[in-house]
Design an enzyme around this catalytic site. Structure first.
Site, short mmCIF file in Angstrom:
data_model
loop_
_atom_site.label_atom_id
_atom_site.label_comp_id
_atom_site.label_asym_id
_atom_site.label_seq_id
_atom_site.Cartn_x
_atom_site.Cartn_y
_atom_site.Cartn_z
N ASP A 159 40.11 31.74 10.65
CA ASP A 159 40.66 31.40 9.35
C ASP A 159 41.41 30.06 9.37
O ASP A 159 42.47 29.95 9.97
CB ASP A 159 41.62 32.52 8.94
CG ASP A 159 42.20 32.33 7.56
OD1 ASP A 159 41.60 31.59 6.77
OD2 ASP A 159 43.26 32.92 7.28
N ASP A 167 39.69 26.47 3.29
CA ASP A 167 39.97 27.81 3.79
C ASP A 167 38.70 28.61 4.07
O ASP A 167 38.09 29.16 3.15
CB ASP A 167 40.85 28.55 2.78
CG ASP A 167 41.35 29.87 3.34
OD1 ASP A 167 41.20 30.11 4.55
OD2 ASP A 167 41.88 30.67 2.56
#
Ligand SMILES: *[C@@H]1O[C@H](CO)[C@@H](O)[C@H](O)[C@H]1NC(C)=O
Ligand SMILES: *[C@@H]1O[C@H](CO)[C@@H](O)[C@H](O)[C@H]1NC(C)=O
Ligand SMILES: *[C@@H]1O[C@H](CO)[C@@H](O)[C@H](O)[C@H]1NC(C)=O
Ligand SMILES: *[C@@H]1O[C@H](CO)[C@@H](O)[C@H](O)[C@H]1NC(C)=O
Ligand SMILES: *[C@@H]1O[C@H](CO)[C@@H](O)[C@H](O)[C@H]1NC(C)=O
Ligand SMILES: *[C@@H]1O[C@H](CO)[C@@H](O)[C@H](O)[C@H]1NC(C)=O
Length: 377
Positions: free
Chosen positions: A80, A265
């Protein structure tokens, strides 16, 4: 921020031009399931940031395989870029927490390289909460052994967000944003220990239209065969996070949004944008409200591009990128893979990263972007 996309990592060690790099292929598994509704309803309820789109989005999850400890305990994780901490479910989580019980759990008593820490932590993602305590051990990935990583052993995983996902935990690739005090995030530790020569990594995600699912993350380098032309570099716009500045966004010469920060992201499936920009976009695309959704035409050829200007260069999102077909009540509808957030910034998730190859340079604090080559091995 957590996405509902799935990273399946096969781990291998490769060397490019005599530089040490660690290459992690990503396999995307698409689980299109009409009854799982993945798009934001036209609702502005709730006060938490980043809440709208992610909660019900389950049709894509990208996961990668890592292992922790000695001997190795295997896990699937999301890599992530939107967060900096790493966590895994713990064998000490109570039986009552099914989201934890339904996943593989780290057992420190079975690891000879485990070092206790014991501080409590609590993490909040756009889609849910994780609580537990910190531990230290060796993380193995892509043929490398990262010793002394402080990570979270999770005792509580919020059911709604984590119960049915395929990944067990998360590895934060952030530059330190919201990192636990007195801990070194994964990337910082990786670079300090010189497991790679250059403190950079790159993300290649094949788009949802690609026949071959998946993608890869390369730590320490990038792969020129995976993008077209030159990388367009821009400085990060906020310290400690993989963010950049969008200067303008237009649809058919009409401005829908001005200057804004954007977070890159991998942990978010969609593209999220400030509400005002989103409503301008709905108008520009002539959406209409149907069974609670903002629906648009399924005729892609009649839809315009969304032109996002970054560092003086236009990065278009085409209808192929932003449109998703969904069956709701046995009717096919077309929805935007874009949702609003009640925050003054964008989140460029996998919808954007499926089109653009990205390079994250932690030393020069810059991000490189180029159009991905799709369908390449
Ligand atoms: C990752 O682990 C899962 C579960 O152990 C396994 O089914 C899968 O094949 C692995 N994927 C890769 C790419 O190694
Ligand atoms: C689709 O999702 C629903 C709810 O999560 C589940 O009950 C159903 O079994 C799924 N169907 C398929 C084909 O995966
Ligand atoms: C969605 O909700 C917002 C705020 O309530 C409203 O301004 C907008 O017109 C709605 N969009 C549609 C397509 O109805
Ligand atoms: C852990 O993963 C590795 C590499 O994918 C595999 O060789 C090994 O058998 C796995 N171990 C267990 C206990 O599943
Ligand atoms: C840490 O969390 C546990 C519950 O998981 C609690 O019993 C303990 O008091 C907490 N410790 C601190 C220092 O907050
Ligand atoms: C943004 O784009 C619109 C439409 O092309 C243009 O009129 C406007 O001047 C641009 N604004 C900036 C700050 O570049």
């Amino acid at each position: 921020m957590l996405r509902a996309v799935f990273i399946l990592l096969a781990l291998s060690f490769v060397t490019f031009a005599s530089k040490k790099v660690l290459k992690v292929p990503l396999y995307v598994r698409q689980k299109i399931n009409g009854s799982e509704q993945l798009f934001a309803k036209n609702s502005t309820r709730g006060s938490k940031p980043l809440l709208v789109a992610l909660q019900t989005h389950k049709n894509l999850e990208y996961y990668g395989n890592i292992s922790m400890g000695t001997p190795r305990q295997n896990f699937s994780v999301i890599f992530d870029t939107g967060s900096s901490n790493t966590w895994l479910p713990s064998t000490n989580c109570p039986k009552s927490n099914s989201a934890c019980q339904n996943h593989r759990r780290y057992d420190s008593s079975r690891s000879s390289s485990y070092i206790p820490d014991g501080r409590n932590f609590s993490l909040h993602y756009g889609s849910g909460r994780v609580v537990g305590y910190l531990s230290k051990d060796t993380l193995h990935f892509a043929g490398a052994d990262l010793t002394g990583l402080i990570f979270g052993e999770s005792l509580y995983l919020q059911h709604f967000a984590f119960n049915s996902v395929k990944f067990d935990g998360l590895v934060g690739l952030g530059l330190g944003v919201l990192a636990w005090a007195n801990t070194k995030p994964f990337l910082t530790l990786l670079c300090e220990k010189r497991l790679v020569d250059d403190c950079i990594f790159s993300v290649y995600l094949r788009s949802h239209l690609s026949k071959l699912p998946g993608g890869e993350i390369i730590f320490g380098g990038f792969d020129k065969t995976k993008f077209e032309g030159k990388l367009h570099y821009v400085p990060i716009s906020r310290s400690n996070s993989w963010s950049l500045e969008i200067t303008n966004t237009t649809v058919e010469s009409k401005q829908i949004g001005g200057k804004s920060n954007a977070i890159l992201d991998t942990g978010t499936s969609l593209v999220l944008m400030p509400q005002e920009t989103y409503y301008n976009l709905l108008r520009a695309l002539s959406t209409r409200l149907q069974i609670g959704y903002n629906v648009l035409t399924c005729r892609r050829e009649s839809l315009p591009n969304i032109n996002i200007v970054i560092g003086g260069k236009v990065f278009p999102l085409t209808p192929n990128d932003y449109l998703r077909e969904l069956t709701v009540d046995r009717k096919k509808i077309c929805l935007l893979a874009i949702a609003p957030i009640k925050m003054p910034f964008w989140v460029l998730g996998d919808v954007f990263l499926g089109r653009y190859y990205t390079v994250y340079d932690a030393t020069a604090k810059k991000i490189g972007l180029a159009k991905s080559v799709q369908g390449s091995g």
